[in-house]
Scaffold this motif. Structure first.
Motif, PDB file in Angstrom:
ATOM      1  N   UNK A  20     -10.587  -4.137 -10.903  1.00  0.00           N
ATOM      2  CA  UNK A  20     -11.638  -3.753  -9.961  1.00  0.00           C
ATOM      3  C   UNK A  20     -11.182  -2.504  -9.202  1.00  0.00           C
ATOM      4  N   UNK A  21     -12.120  -1.587  -8.976  1.00  0.00           N
ATOM      5  CA  UNK A  21     -11.821  -0.336  -8.291  1.00  0.00           C
ATOM      6  C   UNK A  21     -12.512  -0.299  -6.924  1.00  0.00           C
ATOM      7  N   UNK A  22     -12.030   0.609  -6.070  1.00  0.00           N
ATOM      8  CA  UNK A  22     -12.631   0.861  -4.749  1.00  0.00           C
ATOM      9  C   UNK A  22     -12.806  -0.439  -3.970  1.00  0.00           C
ATOM     10  N   UNK A  23     -11.689  -1.061  -3.616  1.00  0.00           N
ATOM     11  CA  UNK A  23     -11.715  -2.357  -2.945  1.00  0.00           C
ATOM     12  C   UNK A  23     -12.097  -2.191  -1.470  1.00  0.00           C
ATOM     13  N   UNK A  24     -12.824  -3.173  -0.908  1.00  0.00           N
ATOM     14  CA  UNK A  24     -13.187  -3.099   0.515  1.00  0.00           C
ATOM     15  C   UNK A  24     -11.950  -3.175   1.408  1.00  0.00           C
ATOM     16  N   UNK A  25     -11.937  -2.344   2.455  1.00  0.00           N
ATOM     17  CA  UNK A  25     -10.825  -2.293   3.406  1.00  0.00           C
ATOM     18  C   UNK A  25     -11.365  -2.538   4.809  1.00  0.00           C
ATOM     19  N   UNK A  26     -10.685  -3.430   5.536  1.00  0.00           N
ATOM     20  CA  UNK A  26     -10.960  -3.645   6.952  1.00  0.00           C
ATOM     21  C   UNK A  26      -9.821  -3.026   7.743  1.00  0.00           C
ATOM     22  N   UNK A  27     -10.141  -2.225   8.759  1.00  0.00           N
ATOM     23  CA  UNK A  27      -9.109  -1.492   9.468  1.00  0.00           C
ATOM     24  C   UNK A  27      -8.844  -0.170   8.779  1.00  0.00           C
ATOM     25  N   UNK A  28      -7.690   0.419   9.079  1.00  0.00           N
ATOM     26  CA  UNK A  28      -7.348   1.726   8.520  1.00  0.00           C
ATOM     27  C   UNK A  28      -5.987   1.657   7.839  1.00  0.00           C
ATOM     28  N   UNK A  29      -5.980   1.918   6.541  1.00  0.00           N
ATOM     29  CA  UNK A  29      -4.723   1.951   5.812  1.00  0.00           C
ATOM     30  C   UNK A  29      -3.973   3.241   6.150  1.00  0.00           C
ATOM     31  N   UNK A  30      -2.707   3.139   6.532  1.00  0.00           N
ATOM     32  CA  UNK A  30      -1.938   4.354   6.818  1.00  0.00           C
ATOM     33  C   UNK A  30      -1.859   5.258   5.590  1.00  0.00           C
ATOM     34  N   UNK A  31      -1.985   6.575   5.793  1.00  0.00           N
ATOM     35  CA  UNK A  31      -1.933   7.473   4.643  1.00  0.00           C
ATOM     36  C   UNK A  31      -0.535   7.589   4.060  1.00  0.00           C
ATOM     37  N   UNK A  32       0.483   7.086   4.783  1.00  0.00           N
ATOM     38  CA  UNK A  32       1.836   7.109   4.200  1.00  0.00           C
ATOM     39  C   UNK A  32       2.075   5.941   3.247  1.00  0.00           C
ATOM     40  N   UNK A  33       1.106   5.059   3.119  1.00  0.00           N
ATOM     41  CA  UNK A  33       1.195   4.001   2.117  1.00  0.00           C
ATOM     42  C   UNK A  33       0.592   4.529   0.815  1.00  0.00           C
ATOM     43  N   UNK A  34       1.441   5.090  -0.037  1.00  0.00           N
ATOM     44  CA  UNK A  34       1.009   5.646  -1.313  1.00  0.00           C
ATOM     45  C   UNK A  34       1.854   4.994  -2.405  1.00  0.00           C
ATOM     46  N   UNK A  35       1.263   4.025  -3.098  1.00  0.00           N
ATOM     47  CA  UNK A  35       2.010   3.314  -4.122  1.00  0.00           C
ATOM     48  C   UNK A  35       1.284   2.057  -4.546  1.00  0.00           C
ATOM     49  N   UNK A  36       2.051   1.122  -5.107  1.00  0.00           N
ATOM     50  CA  UNK A  36       1.479  -0.135  -5.593  1.00  0.00           C
ATOM     51  C   UNK A  36       2.205  -1.315  -4.946  1.00  0.00           C
ATOM     52  N   UNK A  37       1.431  -2.274  -4.454  1.00  0.00           N
ATOM     53  CA  UNK A  37       1.998  -3.563  -4.084  1.00  0.00           C
ATOM     54  C   UNK A  37       1.825  -4.491  -5.288  1.00  0.00           C
ATOM     55  N   UNK A  38       2.926  -5.041  -5.795  1.00  0.00           N
ATOM     56  CA  UNK A  38       2.903  -5.923  -6.965  1.00  0.00           C
ATOM     57  C   UNK A  38       3.500  -7.270  -6.606  1.00  0.00           C
ATOM     58  N   UNK A  39       2.917  -8.335  -7.165  1.00  0.00           N
ATOM     59  CA  UNK A  39       3.409  -9.696  -6.914  1.00  0.00           C
ATOM     60  C   UNK A  39       3.386 -10.495  -8.217  1.00  0.00           C
ATOM     61  N   UNK A  40       4.501 -11.119  -8.538  1.00  0.00           N
ATOM     62  CA  UNK A  40       4.639 -11.922  -9.756  1.00  0.00           C
ATOM     63  C   UNK A  40       4.660 -13.401  -9.386  1.00  0.00           C
ATOM     64  N   UNK A  41       4.241 -14.252 -10.335  1.00  0.00           N
ATOM     65  CA  UNK A  41       4.293 -15.684 -10.089  1.00  0.00           C
ATOM     66  C   UNK A  41       3.778 -16.471 -11.273  1.00  0.00           C
ATOM     67  N   UNK A  42       3.990 -17.784 -11.266  1.00  0.00           N
ATOM     68  CA  UNK A  42       3.566 -18.643 -12.377  1.00  0.00           C
ATOM     69  C   UNK A  42       2.048 -18.826 -12.397  1.00  0.00           C
ATOM     70  N   UNK A  43       1.477 -18.717 -13.590  1.00  0.00           N
ATOM     71  CA  UNK A  43       0.042 -18.926 -13.762  1.00  0.00           C
ATOM     72  C   UNK A  43      -0.188 -19.408 -15.194  1.00  0.00           C
ATOM     73  N   UNK A  44      -0.166 -20.728 -15.427  1.00  0.00           N
ATOM     74  CA  UNK A  44      -0.308 -21.227 -16.800  1.00  0.00           C
ATOM     75  C   UNK A  44      -1.554 -20.666 -17.485  1.00  0.00           C
ATOM     76  N   UNK A  45      -1.372 -20.159 -18.698  1.00  0.00           N
ATOM     77  CA  UNK A  45      -2.472 -19.553 -19.430  1.00  0.00           C
ATOM     78  C   UNK A  45      -3.381 -20.606 -20.055  1.00  0.00           C
ATOM     79  N   UNK A  46      -2.873 -21.836 -20.186  1.00  0.00           N
ATOM     80  CA  UNK A  46      -3.643 -22.948 -20.749  1.00  0.00           C
ATOM     81  C   UNK A  46      -3.337 -24.199 -19.942  1.00  0.00           C
TER      82      UNK A  46
END
Length: 482
Positions: A20-46
């Motif tokens: 999904x693109x152009x996600x809704x934002x509440x508040x103001x994201x600092x312009x010095x936040x330029x990158x990706x937040x990534x999170x890994x975890x278990x998610x059974x595929x079946x």
């Protein structure tokens, strides 16, 4: 009907990969936040059997949010490819190159950036993976062919040298764990096999400017569980004898270690061993097996240290301590109380002084990564005042004893691990934001929360297009400067 808490509620898996693109934002994201937040975890595929499922054995799924210029550009979630995704999604599994997958498991524990690569990590000798910028699996990652026996979920990057340090475990190593250093060229430059008391689970380690800290604690390879899952019933006594003769004594032959254990989901072959001698080892960074100083500690288990440093000849560590784990409850790391403590390890007297920093049930401690191995002034933890792993509580704890700054998100809201992002590369320690996922079960929604790192007050929220199941570890990967 048997239920399993790690398949329900905040842990319930999602079944779709979204972009999904152009996600809704509440508040103001600092312009010095330029990158990706990534999170890994278990998610059974079946669907999995709730009677046997263990949270640690779910298929890996990485969720990511791309931030730039004050906007949330995209959200993506992707399974880390493995034989399970090949079967279910008709997507080729990465070439394991002779390394075993546990029941088709893709790397499910951590996701980091190192030398321009995005790496999904897992432990216990299983393959790690390289991901693309968009989180697609590119293949097994083995540091240019120099690490072939699996890696760890919790390496530490030395902020002074940029090198990546780790302690890895695998039952096929016998009574050894492996300390390694990956150079800035992305190749292993140093390896030391360290003798331990048996075949322990060693989820993490600690590092100071001169010392490697090894946690040899009483969760060990469970021969009975492994044999019952790996071989037919009539052959289990023979399998148990064979593994008992090998595990914890000498390294297991490579071909055999590939074949055992092929466990059902949940049959995690590690359990609490009340007869195992708990201790912590201190090894000089440039030392060897014979140089380790072992210090006995009371029975407990450590999944996640916050940070360690040297002080007046001692090693001082702030860490989350569990009374026990995988004892009566084998579904996940919830068997016994847990809290933040400070351990002061004296290598001359071979003593460990333990101080409780806070009586709240908190876990997933993080620190300003620019101070790994050095004295820190603050760190962040999440927890549940009811004693669970996740709850509505986020806290900033000082490096010295003192009252934490606490943020509570409200009933039915679950905060995952938060990671610190400095305002700039030369900002003061703790000057920046903490970022993490917050899930409201009342409306089955998840937001990426961006909070002031000192006050824990709101800066901004990003609404995600689906609920993100409670998982393990996340990191901020800044966009590389051109």
């Amino acid at each position: 009907m048997t239920t399993n808490r790690f398949l329900d509620g905040e842990y319930a898996p999602v079944r779709a990969e979204l972009t999904e693109h152009a996600l809704p934002v509440t508040g103001t994201l600092p312009d010095w936040l330029d990158g990706r937040y990534l999170r890994n975890g278990p998610n059974p595929i079946a669907d999995v059997d709730p009677d046997t499922y263990n949270w640690f054995t779910g298929d890996g799924m990485v969720h990511g949010v791309r931030l730039s210029g004050g906007d949330a550009l995209w959200y993506r979630n992707r399974w880390v490819d493995s034989p399970a995704t090949e079967r279910r999604l008709n997507r080729p599994a990465p070439d394991s190159a002779g390394r075993a997958f546990l029941h088709g498991l893709g790397a499910n524990t951590n996701v980091i950036g190192f030398q321009g690569h995005t790496l999904a990590l897992v432990e216990a000798g299983l393959p790690c993976a390289e991901l693309s910028e968009e989180l697609d699996t590119l293949g097994v990652w083995d540091f240019d062919g120099t690490v072939r026996s699996g890696y760890t979920a919790h390496p530490l990057e030395d902020p002074a040298t940029g090198e990546l340090h780790s302690v890895s475990y695998h039952f096929g190593l016998g009574n050894k764990v492996r300390y390694s250093v990956i150079g800035v060229d992305g190749r292993e430059r140093r390896r030391v096999d360290i003798t331990v008391g048996g075949s322990p689970m060693m989820h993490a380690f600690s590092l100071t400017e001169s010392t490697v800290v090894i946690y040899d604690l009483p969760v060990t390879f469970d021969v009975e569980t492994a044999a019952s899952s790996a071989v037919p019933r009539r052959l289990r006594p023979i399998a148990e004898l064979a593994m008992s003769a090998v595990v914890g004594r000498v390294p297991m032959p490579h071909l055999l270690s590939e074949r055992l254990p092929r466990n059902r989901a949940g049959s995690l072959p590690y359990s609490w061993d009340p007869d195992y001698r708990p201790r912590v080892g201190l090894m000089p960074r440039e030392g060897g097996d014979a140089d380790v100083v072992w210090i006995d500690v009371d029975p407990c288990f450590v999944y996640h240290p916050m940070n360690a440093h040297e002080e007046n000849g001692a090693v001082v560590i702030d860490l989350a301590v569990h009374d026990r784990t995988f004892d009566r409850d084998r579904t996940g790391p919830i068997d016994g109380g847990h809290r933040m403590e400070r351990w002061t390890l004296d290598p001359l007297r071979r003593t460990c002084r333990r101080e409780q920093l806070w009586d709240a049930a908190v876990e997933f401690p993080r620190v300003d990564d620019r101070f790994v191995g050095r004295a820190h002034d603050c760190g962040w933890v999440v927890g549940d005042e009811g004693g669970g792993l996740f709850g509505s509580l986020l806290a900033r704890m000082g490096g010295r004893l003192g009252e934490p700054v606490v943020r509570r998100f409200g009933d039915g809201v679950f905060a995952g691990e938060f990671t610190f992002v400095p305002r700039s590369s030369d900002a003061a320690q703790g000057d920046g934001a903490v970022i993490g996922l917050v899930t409201d079960m009342a409306n089955e929604s998840t937001r990426l929360a961006v909070l002031d790192a000192q006050t824990l007050e709101d800066i901004a929220y990003v609404d995600l297009p689906q609920r993100v199941p409670a998982g393990f570890h996340g990191n901020w990967l800044p966009t590389a400067s051109s």
